[in-house]
Design an enzyme around this catalytic site. Sequence first.
Site, mmCIF file in Angstrom:
data_model
loop_
_atom_site.group_PDB
_atom_site.id
_atom_site.type_symbol
_atom_site.label_atom_id
_atom_site.label_comp_id
_atom_site.label_asym_id
_atom_site.label_seq_id
_atom_site.Cartn_x
_atom_site.Cartn_y
_atom_site.Cartn_z
ATOM 1 N N TYR A 52 4.544 -3.951 -4.578
ATOM 2 C CA TYR A 52 4.203 -4.401 -5.920
ATOM 3 C C TYR A 52 3.654 -5.831 -5.889
ATOM 4 C CZ TYR A 52 7.217 -0.465 -7.257
ATOM 5 O OH TYR A 52 7.797 0.775 -7.395
ATOM 6 N N HIS A 103 9.725 4.056 0.895
ATOM 7 C CA HIS A 103 8.709 4.100 -0.152
ATOM 8 C C HIS A 103 7.512 4.958 0.256
ATOM 9 C CE1 HIS A 103 6.574 1.415 -3.409
ATOM 10 N NE2 HIS A 103 6.754 2.662 -3.795
#
Length: 319
Positions: free
Chosen positions: A52, A137
């Site tokens: 992010y 992830h």
Amino acid sequence: MTAPFDLDTGPFWFGGAGIGNLLHPVTDDDARATVDAAWDVGVRGFDTAPHYGLGRSERRLGAALADRPRSSYRVSTKVGRLLVPGSGDGTDLASGGFAVPNDLVRQWDPSPSGVRRSLDESLERLGLDHVDIAYLHDPDVYSLTDGLTQALPALAALRDEGVVQAVGVGSNSVSALSAAVDTGLCDVIMLAGRYTLLEQPAAELVARCAALGVDVVAVGVYNSGLLSNPLPAPDTTYDYAPAPASVLERARALAAVCSRHGVTLPDAALAFPRRAPAVRTVAVGAQSAAQVRENAARAAAVVPEELWADLRAEGLLPA
């Protein structure tokens, strides 16, 4: 396995992609105000990732939480993508979706050493001595086999050492998450956009998680914008792309039924996943304090049971 603590703390978990400049720039001050607003409405769970904003979300989240007692909140982050020097000649927007300079790039590393390095670097950016949950992830984006045979066991070993309290996998791929659950190593999975009011391709997986004692954190509950307004507009997005006509029509049909019951479409979208026993909480992103407060109001909305019955009767939810 089940996470060794209650994930259901506060109205929802805070999703940190937005304060990492997802699609749009956010100032440091606005990012801080967004986290502060989340705290003020009772949020005590915060999710982030190196992905992010190429670490920007982790740094901003850590700075915003720095003066709060560590025992009063929980943090999750993710492993699998290391951040290494990039060209610095542009932005990450086209390749990664974040409006930040591309002075860093993501490098897939599922090895035990890569997992440990990823976690250590996340802790440094966050300014914390531990996180509560570590997710692998999006292993399906790179190599699901390597992710589940190398990275996930490495995470489980860190959990067994007491470095983290719970581990799992985050993905929008139902098949990838199903394979992760099959390993028996997951305490929790982060399920993105596949168990929503609009569509439930992960319904069988969610039911299986309940039977196995694997907790589910539902994210992407608005399907990247489609369900975030009382009446979806023609230019709204679905899975970060323009919504196809058929999908837009279905969303509007959902909105019409909601309206008959005095409920907005986003109210129902936020409430729907939590009806499943395995879904312990939802994580909702925001890029402003106003968005956080709006989500808190939605979370507090009373959704009548009759709404779900009508949606089933009209074929908009499974019978």
